[in-house]
Design an enzyme around this catalytic site. Structure first.
Site, short mmCIF file in Angstrom:
data_model
loop_
_atom_site.label_atom_id
_atom_site.label_comp_id
_atom_site.label_asym_id
_atom_site.label_seq_id
_atom_site.Cartn_x
_atom_site.Cartn_y
_atom_site.Cartn_z
CB CYS A 34 -0.93 0.02 1.21
SG CYS A 34 -0.06 0.17 2.78
CG ASP A 36 -0.36 3.06 4.16
OD1 ASP A 36 -0.38 3.73 3.12
OD2 ASP A 36 -1.36 2.68 4.76
CB CYS A 61 -4.97 3.52 5.57
SG CYS A 61 -4.59 2.30 6.82
CB CYS A 105 -3.48 -1.07 9.34
SG CYS A 105 -4.38 -1.17 7.78
FE1 FES Z 1 -1.54 0.33 4.38
FE2 FES Z 1 -3.41 0.33 6.27
S1 FES Z 1 -3.68 0.35 4.12
S2 FES Z 1 -1.27 0.13 6.50
#
Ligand code: FES
Length: 149
Positions: A34, A36, A61, A105
């Site tokens: 993602c 992140d 997110c 996450c």
């Molecule tokens: Fe990447 Fe939550 S979508 S950590």
């Protein structure tokens, strides 16, 4: 409701956000799927080995922000060895649950805390159990498609 009140609270009013200039340990982790990124800073009292301050920066997110926020609250004031025991499961429980596809996450939050502790241990020549950093402790990492939502 998809998200608990606690998740929404920590997402909208994250605790301990920011950078720490004089951190004793910094952990940065990311999820390649993602994109992140989470950075965790800890301040440790060298005599007592207690975590006296925690800060985090998360580019990700809402669940990633909520999990890192509550993780900082869970380890602040605790012995550093306790922080190493923090599990993503405990983080999810403390938040009153997360949707299944968002469990990963919370894994990022656990990893960020552990990375900060590891950094502290490495910088201070303190030995630790490598097993605490074993990969694959997260069953969801392989089970769920990470859509970055
Ligand atoms: Fe990447 Fe939550 S979508 S950590």
């Amino acid at each position: 409701m998809l998200y608990s009140e606690k998740v929404m609270d920590h997402f909208k009013n994250p605790r301990n956000v920011g950078e720490m200039q004089d951190a004793d340990g910094i952990g940065e982790v990311g999820n390649a799927k993602c994109g992140d990124i989470m950075r965790m800073y800890i301040k440790v009292d060298k005599d007592t080995q207690i975590i006296t301050d925690v800060k985090f920066m998360t580019f990700g997110c809402g669940s990633a922000i909520a999990t890192s926020s509550i993780a900082t609250e869970m380890i602040k004031g605790q012995p550093i060895s306790k922080a190493l025991e923090l599990s993503n499961k405990a983080v999810v429980e403390a938040l009153g649950g997360l949707p299944t596809h968002k469990i990963h996450c919370s894994v990022l939050a656990e990893e960020a805390v552990k990375a900060a502790v590891k950094d502290y241990y490495d910088k201070n020549g303190i030995k630790y159990d490598e097993k605490c950093y074993a990969k694959g402790s997260c069953p969801c990492a392989h089970e769920f498609d990470h859509k970055g939502e």
